[in-house]
Design a protein around this motif. Sequence first.
Motif, mmCIF file in Angstrom:
data_model
loop_
_atom_site.group_PDB
_atom_site.id
_atom_site.type_symbol
_atom_site.label_atom_id
_atom_site.label_comp_id
_atom_site.label_asym_id
_atom_site.label_seq_id
_atom_site.Cartn_x
_atom_site.Cartn_y
_atom_site.Cartn_z
ATOM 1 N N VAL A 110 -89.095 59.556 40.162
ATOM 2 C CA VAL A 110 -90.205 58.602 40.070
ATOM 3 C C VAL A 110 -89.979 57.581 38.955
ATOM 4 N N GLY A 111 -88.930 57.771 38.155
ATOM 5 C CA GLY A 111 -88.660 56.825 37.078
ATOM 6 C C GLY A 111 -87.420 55.996 37.269
ATOM 7 N N LEU A 112 -86.715 56.201 38.383
ATOM 8 C CA LEU A 112 -85.498 55.448 38.650
ATOM 9 C C LEU A 112 -85.803 54.061 39.215
ATOM 10 N N ASP A 113 -84.789 53.204 39.180
ATOM 11 C CA ASP A 113 -84.851 51.967 39.968
ATOM 12 C C ASP A 113 -84.478 52.386 41.387
ATOM 13 N N LEU A 114 -85.438 52.933 42.108
ATOM 14 C CA LEU A 114 -85.157 53.771 43.268
ATOM 15 C C LEU A 114 -84.764 53.011 44.533
ATOM 16 N N LYS A 115 -85.438 51.951 44.832
ATOM 17 C CA LYS A 115 -85.218 51.306 46.128
ATOM 18 C C LYS A 115 -83.757 50.887 46.336
ATOM 19 N N PRO A 116 -83.099 50.255 45.374
ATOM 20 C CA PRO A 116 -81.677 49.932 45.565
ATOM 21 C C PRO A 116 -80.807 51.162 45.777
ATOM 22 N N LYS A 117 -81.128 52.258 45.105
ATOM 23 C CA LYS A 117 -80.360 53.491 45.274
ATOM 24 C C LYS A 117 -80.523 54.033 46.687
ATOM 25 N N LEU A 118 -81.753 54.012 47.193
ATOM 26 C CA LEU A 118 -81.995 54.489 48.550
ATOM 27 C C LEU A 118 -81.237 53.632 49.569
ATOM 28 N N GLN A 119 -81.268 52.345 49.375
ATOM 29 C CA GLN A 119 -80.570 51.441 50.301
ATOM 30 C C GLN A 119 -79.068 51.699 50.301
ATOM 31 N N ASN A 120 -78.489 51.800 49.119
ATOM 32 C CA ASN A 120 -77.038 52.003 49.015
ATOM 33 C C ASN A 120 -76.616 53.355 49.589
ATOM 34 N N GLN A 121 -77.375 54.409 49.257
ATOM 35 C CA GLN A 121 -76.977 55.735 49.711
ATOM 36 C C GLN A 121 -77.149 55.895 51.220
ATOM 37 N N GLN A 122 -78.211 55.344 51.749
ATOM 38 C CA GLN A 122 -78.404 55.428 53.204
ATOM 39 C C GLN A 122 -77.288 54.697 53.944
ATOM 40 N N SER A 123 -76.931 53.527 53.452
ATOM 41 C CA SER A 123 -75.858 52.758 54.084
ATOM 42 C C SER A 123 -74.524 53.499 53.985
ATOM 43 N N PHE A 124 -74.240 54.110 52.835
ATOM 44 C CA PHE A 124 -72.962 54.803 52.643
ATOM 45 C C PHE A 124 -72.865 56.042 53.541
ATOM 46 N N LEU A 125 -73.912 56.852 53.591
ATOM 47 C CA LEU A 125 -73.882 58.054 54.423
ATOM 48 C C LEU A 125 -73.842 57.709 55.909
ATOM 49 N N SER A 126 -74.445 56.591 56.248
ATOM 50 C CA SER A 126 -74.385 56.151 57.648
ATOM 51 C C SER A 126 -72.950 55.817 58.039
ATOM 52 N N SER A 127 -72.231 55.149 57.150
ATOM 53 C CA SER A 127 -70.853 54.757 57.459
ATOM 54 C C SER A 127 -69.878 55.908 57.300
ATOM 55 N N THR A 128 -70.212 56.922 56.498
ATOM 56 C CA THR A 128 -69.282 58.014 56.216
ATOM 57 C C THR A 128 -69.416 59.164 57.214
ATOM 58 N N ILE A 129 -70.648 59.607 57.470
ATOM 59 C CA ILE A 129 -70.844 60.763 58.374
ATOM 60 C C ILE A 129 -71.810 60.434 59.507
ATOM 61 N N GLU A 130 -72.061 59.140 59.713
ATOM 62 C CA GLU A 130 -72.904 58.678 60.814
ATOM 63 C C GLU A 130 -74.314 59.260 60.745
ATOM 64 N N LEU A 131 -74.864 59.255 59.558
ATOM 65 C CA LEU A 131 -76.223 59.767 59.342
ATOM 66 C C LEU A 131 -77.228 58.658 59.636
ATOM 67 N N ASP A 132 -78.179 58.919 60.556
ATOM 68 C CA ASP A 132 -79.143 57.877 60.898
ATOM 69 C C ASP A 132 -80.286 57.873 59.889
ATOM 70 N N PRO A 133 -81.140 56.819 59.870
ATOM 71 C CA PRO A 133 -82.208 56.690 58.866
ATOM 72 C C PRO A 133 -83.187 57.859 58.847
ATOM 73 N N ILE A 134 -83.544 58.398 60.010
ATOM 74 C CA ILE A 134 -84.472 59.530 60.033
ATOM 75 C C ILE A 134 -83.837 60.755 59.377
ATOM 76 N N ASP A 135 -82.589 61.030 59.752
ATOM 77 C CA ASP A 135 -81.890 62.164 59.154
ATOM 78 C C ASP A 135 -81.704 61.965 57.641
ATOM 79 N N PHE A 136 -81.528 60.725 57.223
ATOM 80 C CA PHE A 136 -81.411 60.451 55.785
ATOM 81 C C PHE A 136 -82.698 60.862 55.070
#
Length: 526
Positions: free
Chosen positions: A339-365
Motif C-alpha cells: 500500500v506504500g509502493l508506487d504500485l501502478k507502474p509495477k503492476l503494469q510492468n509485471q503483468q506485461s512481463f509475465l504475459s510475454s514470458t509464460i503467457e499469463l493473461d490479465p485475469i490469471d495475473f
Amino acid sequence: MKIRCGSVISNPSFLLVHPDISTLALCKTKLNLRLISPLLFNCKTKTRLMTRLQYSVTHRKYASSSVDSGLSRSDNVRLSRKQVEPSSLYSRPSLLEMKTERAANRERVYEFLRGIGIIPDELDGLELPVTVEVMKERVDFLHKLGLIVEDINNYPLVLGCSVKKNMIPVLDYLGKLGVRKSTFTDFLRRYPQVLHASVVVDLEPVVKYLQGMDIKPNDIPRVLEKYPEVLGFKLEGTMSTSVAYLVGIGVARREIGRVLTTYPEILGMRVGRIIKPFVEYLERLGIPRLAVARLIEQRPHILRFDLQEHVKPNVESLLEFNVRDASLASVIAQYPEIVGLDLKPKLQNQQSFLSSTIELDPIDFGRVVEKMPQVVSLSNAAVLRHVDFLKDCGFSLQQVRQMVMGCPQLLALNLDIMKLSFDYFKKEMGRDLDDIVAFPAFFTYGLESTIRPRNRRVAKKGLKCSLAWLLNCSDEKFAERMNYDFIDVEEMETDSSFDMNTLMEPRRDESSSDFEEDTDDEYVEE
C-alpha cells in the motif's frame, strides 16, 4: 613741638607701624583727649583683626606651597593630567551612543557572515556575539561538525548558540548516551534545534521517558540517530497519546519497546490525523483490528504510508488489475508494504512481463497477485531464471504457467534448494512430473526436515499418496495419518491460501533485544 602717637604690633613675620599724627592737626580739629581715646581704641581693634586675617591667609598659602613642593614631578604630571582629562569616574556614554555602537558591531558581524555566504536576514532580534572573532569561532565549530553553509542557511538561528554554553554540553551528553560521532552531522541537519536545548531540563526527561517505554538503554542511541526530532517533543503530548492508542487497539504492551525501537517516528504521529484513520481504513477493507495490531507489531513502518496519497490509490490499482475486492484484505495482510509502493507502474510492468514470458493473461495475473502480492516487486531477471530452471527440469511452458498460478512462490525461492529437492524427487521418489504440476508447493518444503523423512515412512508403510497428502499437513497430523490403513481422499488438501486467523494468533516468540532494520521484502531478488 610735635606729639608722636603710634601703635606697634609685633609679629614673627612682619612689623606694622601706623603713620604719625601731627599736633597741629589735632589742635586744628580741637579734639580733646577723651574723643581721641575711643578712636585710637577702635583703630587698634580693627588693625588687629585685619592683621590676623592676613596672617591666616598667608599661613595657608605657605602650607599649600610647602605641600606642593613635597610632591614629586610625576605626581604633578599625574594631577595635571587628571585636571585636563575630559572623562571622569562618573561619565557614561549616552543611550544613543550605546545603541549606535551595538548597531555598528552587529553590522560588522553581518558583513562577515555575508562574506562567507551566510544570509543573516533571520538573525534580527537574536542576541549575537559583539565581535567578528567570536562569531567566526561559532562558524568554525559548526564546520568541524560537518555542517556547511547551506546547512546553516537552512537554520541560521543556530548561530545564536554559544560554543561553550550550548553546543559542547549538548554534544557531550549525546556522546555519553552512545550516539556515534559519525552521525552528528546528519543528526544536526535533521534537528539543529537540539543545540538550543538544556541537557537537564529538555534532554534528560525525554531519554527517561523512552526508557520507560521499554526501549533498552543500548537501543536509545540508535533511536535518537534514526529520529532526533523526538528530543523536542513534550512528554504529555503526541508521544503518550500515540503509544496509548496502539496499546488500545491490541498492540502487545511488551512489544511497544521493540516497535518504537524499530520505528520511533510513531512517537511524532498524531493519532487523530494519521494512526486512527489508517487503522480504520484497513478495518473497512476487511482486516480485523487485532490483525492490524499484529501488522503494526511486525512492520510498524507501514504507518508512514499516507492514506490519501498512497494507500487508497494503491487499493484502486489492485482492483484495476483484477484483484478481487474480497481478496484485498488478504493481499495487504500478506504484504503490507504494497500500500506504500508506487504500485501502478509495477503492476503494469509485471503483468506485461509475465504475459510475454509464460503467457499469463490479465485475469490469471490477478489470481497470482492474490496468492503472492510480493510478485509485484520481483525483478525480471529473477523471474526469468526460475522459469528457465523449470523448463530445464522438463516442464512445458503450459505446465510452468499452471505451476506459477498454483504457487507463485516458485518465482522467488532459492534456486539451489529447488535443485536439491528436484534431484531427490527424480532419483529417490520416482514420481512423474505431473505430481509436481498438481502440487507445485512441493518446492516450498524443506528436503531434510520434511520431504525425505516423510517419504521414507510412506514408502516403508507401502502407501501410495499424492504430494499434497504427504506434505500439506502438520507433523502431528502426518503422524496420525501414518496409523491409517488407507488414504482418505477428503484429507488431500491442495489449497494453501493465506488464512487471516493465523495473523491474529498470540505471538509465541520473544521480542528481539537487538536493534534491527526491517527489510521490505524477503522474497525479492535483485
